[in-house]
Design a protein around this motif. Structure first.
Motif, PDB file in Angstrom:
ATOM      1  N   ILE A 147       0.844  -1.209   0.000  1.00 33.26           N
ATOM      2  CA  ILE A 147       0.000   0.000   0.000  1.00 33.26           C
ATOM      3  C   ILE A 147       0.874   1.252   0.000  1.00 33.26           C
ATOM      4  O   ILE A 147       0.638   2.202  -0.735  1.00 33.26           O
ATOM      5  CB  ILE A 147      -0.947   0.003   1.228  1.00 33.26           C
ATOM      6  N   GLN A 148       1.934   1.203   0.828  1.00 34.42           N
ATOM      7  CA  GLN A 148       2.838   2.360   0.896  1.00 34.42           C
ATOM      8  C   GLN A 148       3.497   2.623  -0.438  1.00 34.42           C
ATOM      9  O   GLN A 148       3.607   3.771  -0.887  1.00 34.42           O
ATOM     10  CB  GLN A 148       3.908   2.137   1.955  1.00 34.42           C
ATOM     11  N   ARG A 156       2.375   1.849  -3.359  1.00 38.02           N
ATOM     12  CA  ARG A 156       1.355   2.382  -4.270  1.00 38.02           C
ATOM     13  C   ARG A 156       1.123   3.867  -4.009  1.00 38.02           C
ATOM     14  O   ARG A 156       1.075   4.671  -4.921  1.00 38.02           O
ATOM     15  CB  ARG A 156       0.054   1.602  -4.047  1.00 38.02           C
ATOM     16  N   ASN A 157       0.988   4.229  -2.718  1.00 37.34           N
ATOM     17  CA  ASN A 157       0.756   5.634  -2.371  1.00 37.34           C
ATOM     18  C   ASN A 157       1.929   6.520  -2.765  1.00 37.34           C
ATOM     19  O   ASN A 157       1.746   7.655  -3.179  1.00 37.34           O
ATOM     20  CB  ASN A 157       0.462   5.780  -0.873  1.00 37.34           C
ATOM     21  N   GLU A 158       3.135   5.983  -2.589  1.00 31.65           N
ATOM     22  CA  GLU A 158       4.307   6.777  -2.948  1.00 31.65           C
ATOM     23  C   GLU A 158       4.368   7.003  -4.456  1.00 31.65           C
ATOM     24  O   GLU A 158       4.707   8.089  -4.911  1.00 31.65           O
ATOM     25  CB  GLU A 158       5.587   6.121  -2.437  1.00 31.65           C
ATOM     26  N   GLU A 159       4.002   5.968  -5.208  1.00 29.35           N
ATOM     27  CA  GLU A 159       3.963   6.125  -6.668  1.00 29.35           C
ATOM     28  C   GLU A 159       2.950   7.191  -7.071  1.00 29.35           C
ATOM     29  O   GLU A 159       3.225   8.034  -7.919  1.00 29.35           O
ATOM     30  CB  GLU A 159       3.581   4.811  -7.344  1.00 29.35           C
ATOM     31  N   GLU A 160       1.790   7.131  -6.408  1.00 33.05           N
ATOM     32  CA  GLU A 160       0.744   8.108  -6.700  1.00 33.05           C
ATOM     33  C   GLU A 160       1.209   9.526  -6.392  1.00 33.05           C
ATOM     34  O   GLU A 160       0.982  10.441  -7.165  1.00 33.05           O
ATOM     35  CB  GLU A 160      -0.497   7.818  -5.856  1.00 33.05           C
ATOM     36  N   GLU A 161       1.868   9.675  -5.233  1.00 30.99           N
ATOM     37  CA  GLU A 161       2.381  10.984  -4.877  1.00 30.99           C
ATOM     38  C   GLU A 161       3.339  11.503  -5.929  1.00 30.99           C
ATOM     39  O   GLU A 161       3.317  12.671  -6.276  1.00 30.99           O
ATOM     40  CB  GLU A 161       3.143  10.897  -3.541  1.00 30.99           C
ATOM     41  N   THR A 184       1.296  12.736  -8.874  1.00 34.34           N
ATOM     42  CA  THR A 184       0.513  13.950  -8.644  1.00 34.34           C
ATOM     43  C   THR A 184       1.364  15.160  -8.305  1.00 34.34           C
ATOM     44  O   THR A 184       1.036  16.283  -8.642  1.00 34.34           O
ATOM     45  CB  THR A 184      -0.581  13.771  -7.556  1.00 34.34           C
TER      46      THR A 184
END
Ligand SMILES: [Mn+2]
Length: 146
Positions: A133-134, A136-141, A144
């Motif tokens: 999950i982390q 994935r979130n880091e990739e998203e950050e 964006t």
């Protein structure tokens, strides 16, 4: 109930006695990065409140009450470090962050955090899942806010 500052002293004295067999004013001052005169003052206060016995030439000994609380405080610190490590906090931040939050949680919250840490430690795949999950979130950050 000890204040946050008293807790820091009891915790440190407990650690010193456990690891070295004794706690000197100078060692406590060094560990807590405070002036020895502040240590003497606090140690006298802790003596008055029956957390320890302090005699000028015989040193500092925790009472049964001080030992009991000291043990819990050290365990609480250790538990919070394990929590931050499991959730992926950078190593460099862990000690300072624990010092910042440890005095501000109820024992109720500490016990429930204990369950959470156990939940992760019992099944390492759960830690791996969280890591996914982390990532994935880091990739998203990154996409964006490039
Ligand atoms: Mn601590």
């Amino acid at each position: 109930m000890p204040t946050p500052s008293m807790e820091d002293y009891i915790e440190q004295i407990y650690l010193l006695i456990t690891n070295k067999g004794y706690a000197r004013v100078s060692d406590i001052a060094e560990a807590l990065e405070v002036h020895p005169s502040s240590v003497t003052k606090m140690v006298q206060k802790l003596d008055r409140e029956n957390y320890l016995d302090y005699e000028r030439y015989r040193g500092i000994n925790l009472t049964a009450k001080g030992r009991k609380i000291g043990k819990r405080l050290v365990e609480r610190h250790d538990l919070l470090e394990r929590l931050l490590q499991i959730i992926g906090v950078d190593k460099d931040n862990i000690y300072e962050d624990v010092e910042g939050i440890e005095h501000h949680l109820s024992w109720n919250s500490i016990d429930r955090i204990g369950d959470l840490v156990q939940y992760f430690e019992e099944v390492p795949e759960r830690i791996a899942d969280l890591k996914l999950i982390q990532e994935r979130n880091e990739e998203e950050e990154e996409t964006t806010h490039p």
